[in-house]
Design a protein around this motif. Structure first.
Motif, PDB file in Angstrom:
ATOM      1  N   ALA A 169      45.492  32.627  34.119  1.00  0.00           N
ATOM      2  CA  ALA A 169      46.120  33.072  35.368  1.00  0.00           C
ATOM      3  C   ALA A 169      46.912  31.945  36.017  1.00  0.00           C
ATOM      4  CB  ALA A 169      45.050  33.597  36.326  1.00  0.00           C
ATOM      5  N   ARG A 170      46.345  30.744  36.058  1.00  0.00           N
ATOM      6  CA  ARG A 170      47.062  29.625  36.668  1.00  0.00           C
ATOM      7  C   ARG A 170      48.261  29.210  35.823  1.00  0.00           C
ATOM      8  NH1 ARG A 170      42.523  25.529  39.370  1.00  0.00           N
ATOM      9  NH2 ARG A 170      41.817  27.007  40.966  1.00  0.00           N
ATOM     10  N   GLN A 173      50.927  31.666  36.706  1.00  0.00           N
ATOM     11  CA  GLN A 173      51.383  31.477  38.078  1.00  0.00           C
ATOM     12  C   GLN A 173      52.253  30.229  38.231  1.00  0.00           C
ATOM     13  OE1 GLN A 173      48.475  30.356  41.080  1.00  0.00           O
ATOM     14  NE2 GLN A 173      49.366  31.773  42.550  1.00  0.00           N
ATOM     15  N   ARG A 174      51.920  29.160  37.510  1.00  0.00           N
ATOM     16  CA  ARG A 174      52.596  27.876  37.721  1.00  0.00           C
ATOM     17  C   ARG A 174      53.713  27.598  36.721  1.00  0.00           C
ATOM     18  NH1 ARG A 174      47.622  23.589  38.626  1.00  0.00           N
ATOM     19  NH2 ARG A 174      46.535  24.680  40.288  1.00  0.00           N
ATOM     20  N   SER A 177      57.561  31.186  35.140  1.00  0.00           N
ATOM     21  CA  SER A 177      58.230  31.768  36.297  1.00  0.00           C
ATOM     22  C   SER A 177      58.978  33.036  35.912  1.00  0.00           C
ATOM     23  CB  SER A 177      59.217  30.762  36.895  1.00  0.00           C
ATOM     24  OG  SER A 177      60.266  30.501  35.973  1.00  0.00           O
ATOM     25  N   LEU A 254      42.449  34.280  43.096  1.00  0.00           N
ATOM     26  CA  LEU A 254      43.691  33.522  43.036  1.00  0.00           C
ATOM     27  C   LEU A 254      44.481  33.820  44.304  1.00  0.00           C
ATOM     28  CD1 LEU A 254      45.227  31.732  40.889  1.00  0.00           C
ATOM     29  CD2 LEU A 254      46.494  33.800  40.323  1.00  0.00           C
ATOM     30  N   TYR A 256      47.750  34.080  46.493  1.00  0.00           N
ATOM     31  CA  TYR A 256      49.160  34.330  46.231  1.00  0.00           C
ATOM     32  C   TYR A 256      49.852  34.617  47.557  1.00  0.00           C
ATOM     33  CZ  TYR A 256      52.895  35.490  42.949  1.00  0.00           C
ATOM     34  OH  TYR A 256      54.041  35.470  42.211  1.00  0.00           O
ATOM     35  N   CYS A 268      41.657  36.837  38.882  1.00  0.00           N
ATOM     36  CA  CYS A 268      42.448  36.340  37.752  1.00  0.00           C
ATOM     37  C   CYS A 268      42.699  37.439  36.722  1.00  0.00           C
ATOM     38  CB  CYS A 268      41.732  35.155  37.107  1.00  0.00           C
ATOM     39  SG  CYS A 268      41.752  33.662  38.136  1.00  0.00           S
ATOM     40  N   PHE A 271      45.372  39.720  38.053  1.00  0.00           N
ATOM     41  CA  PHE A 271      46.651  39.013  38.059  1.00  0.00           C
ATOM     42  C   PHE A 271      47.265  39.002  36.664  1.00  0.00           C
ATOM     43  CE2 PHE A 271      49.250  35.224  37.569  1.00  0.00           C
ATOM     44  CZ  PHE A 271      50.075  35.284  38.683  1.00  0.00           C
ATOM     45  N   TYR A 275      50.696  40.726  35.628  1.00  0.00           N
ATOM     46  CA  TYR A 275      51.774  39.924  35.066  1.00  0.00           C
ATOM     47  C   TYR A 275      52.238  40.516  33.739  1.00  0.00           C
ATOM     48  CZ  TYR A 275      54.547  35.663  34.696  1.00  0.00           C
ATOM     49  OH  TYR A 275      55.592  34.783  34.640  1.00  0.00           O
TER      50      TYR A 275
END
Length: 374
Positions: A169-170, A173-174, A177, A254, A256, A268, A271, A275
């Motif tokens: 998940a991170r 997210q990071r 993009s 998480l 957001y 997570c 998410f 995604y």
């Protein structure tokens, strides 16, 4: 017809370009796992330096120093309360207290910092470096409050040995993009749908006794299946790699935020699924758009640039809430700005993109039939 589809899929499976795209996505998703090669460092240890800097700043402010002209000095009782909380957190970390106890101590400290920030305190050290913002404090407090309620353990931003769910998940997210997904998707779609003409096979297909629209339909269906396999396979590989190196924990919260003020907490697991839905829906729009552009040019580079230009321009175009291209931004799908009128929450953006993909695909098939060529 199924035999034609099967043959198309077999060609894609042996296509080095398609395989390369899958490997690129897998590499991007797995790259953060290399952090596990670093020495073990818990989330509390990663936060420790911030606590010490904050403690030093509070002590100097309590002694009468000022950070910068125009920045208000916090009240003495606020500084003392915060110093007491900092000492409790650092002492708990030094004593290797239980994760639940440290998490509770961190929650009390962050909640106090947020209270002061809401009353105007500007958190920065004496080198004018920001120690925290109102938004980051709100995100931390929201996550920590969730963990306190569930007796969970906090994972710091710089922690390197995360459970698989938190790790994936991170990473999404990071490091992955919306712009990366958009550009990679345009390249994959253009490469796959233009390669028939690029390899000089277009004249052969013009001799096949099959309607041009149906030929485009089969190509689109094969492209969608290939995309699903590539994206889902890459994310599955990254998940498996993370699982082999650690546990799961898909229920970790998480934080957001879209508008910089409101904070949405999402697990997570949810998410990652959101995604994945966003990624596949975006690819569906790009694939059908590429199929439409394909009817007017046979050059790969020209088609690629045309698709990217259309995606960028349409994404920025002013439109109503149900305009699909505004959902090319992941934030609009997962966490629309709270309080904004007409913003569709949740997976509605995915449904809008899929509906738009179907509409563009139908136009592409109609154009193909009218032009009598692929």
């Amino acid at each position: 017809m199924m035999a034609d589809l099967a043959m198309t899929l077999r060609r894609a499976a042996h296509d080095r370009g398609v395989v390369l795209f899958g490997l690129i996505i897998s590499l991007v998703l797995c790259l953060p796992l290399l952090q596990r090669l670093s020495p073990p460092r818990t989330g509390y240890q990663a936060e420790y330096a911030l606590f010490q800097t904050l403690q030093d700043t509070d002590e100097r402010l309590a002694a009468g120093a000022t950070i910068a002209p125009g920045v208000a000095t916090p009240a003495p009782e606020d500084l003392q309360r915060e110093l007491t909380l900092i000492e409790r957190v650092t002492a708990s970390i030094d004593d290797a207290a239980s994760p639940v106890r440290i998490t509770r101590q961190m929650y009390r400290l962050r909640a106090e910092m947020l209270r002061q920030a809401d009353h105007g305190r500007d958190y920065q050290d004496f080198k004018h470096r920001p120690l925290a913002t109102v938004l980051t404090l709100r995100q931390d407090v929201a996550v920590l409050a969730w963990l306190v309620r569930t007796d969970g353990r906090f994972y710091g931003q710089d922690e390197v040995r995360l459970p698989a769910g938190v790790q994936l998940a991170r990473t999404l997210q990071r490091f992955v993009s919306s712009t990366f997904v958009l550009l990679l998707g345009a390249m994959l779609a253009s490469y796959y749908l233009f390669r028939v003409k690029w390899l000089g096979q277009g004249d052969f297909f013009n001799l096949v006794p099959l309607g041009k629209g149906r030929q485009v339909a089969w190509q689109l269906l094969a492209a969608v299946l290939v995309t699903v396999v590539v994206v889902v396979g890459a994310m599955g590989l990254a998940t498996l790699a993370a699982l082999l190196l650690g546990g799961g924990d898909w229920s970790y919260p998480l934080a957001y935020s879209v508008d910089g003020q409101h904070v949405l907490l999402i697990t997570c697991g949810r998410f990652v699924l959101s995604y994945l839905a966003f990624w596949l829906a975006l690819m569906a729009v790009i694939l059908t758009m590429t199929a439409l552009v394909q009817q007017f040019t046979r050059h790969l580079a020209t088609g690629l640039l045309a698709v990217i230009a259309l995606c960028v321009m349409l994404q920025k175009a002013p439109a109503g809430s149900w305009f699909a291209f505004r959902y090319f931004d992941l934030a609009e799908v997962i966490a629309p700005a709270a309080g904004a009128a007409g913003r569709a929450p949740g997976l509605i953006g995915v449904a809008v993109m899929l509906g738009t993909a179907a509409l563009i695909g139908a136009v592409a098939l109609l154009v193909a039939q009218r032009r009598q060529r692929i």
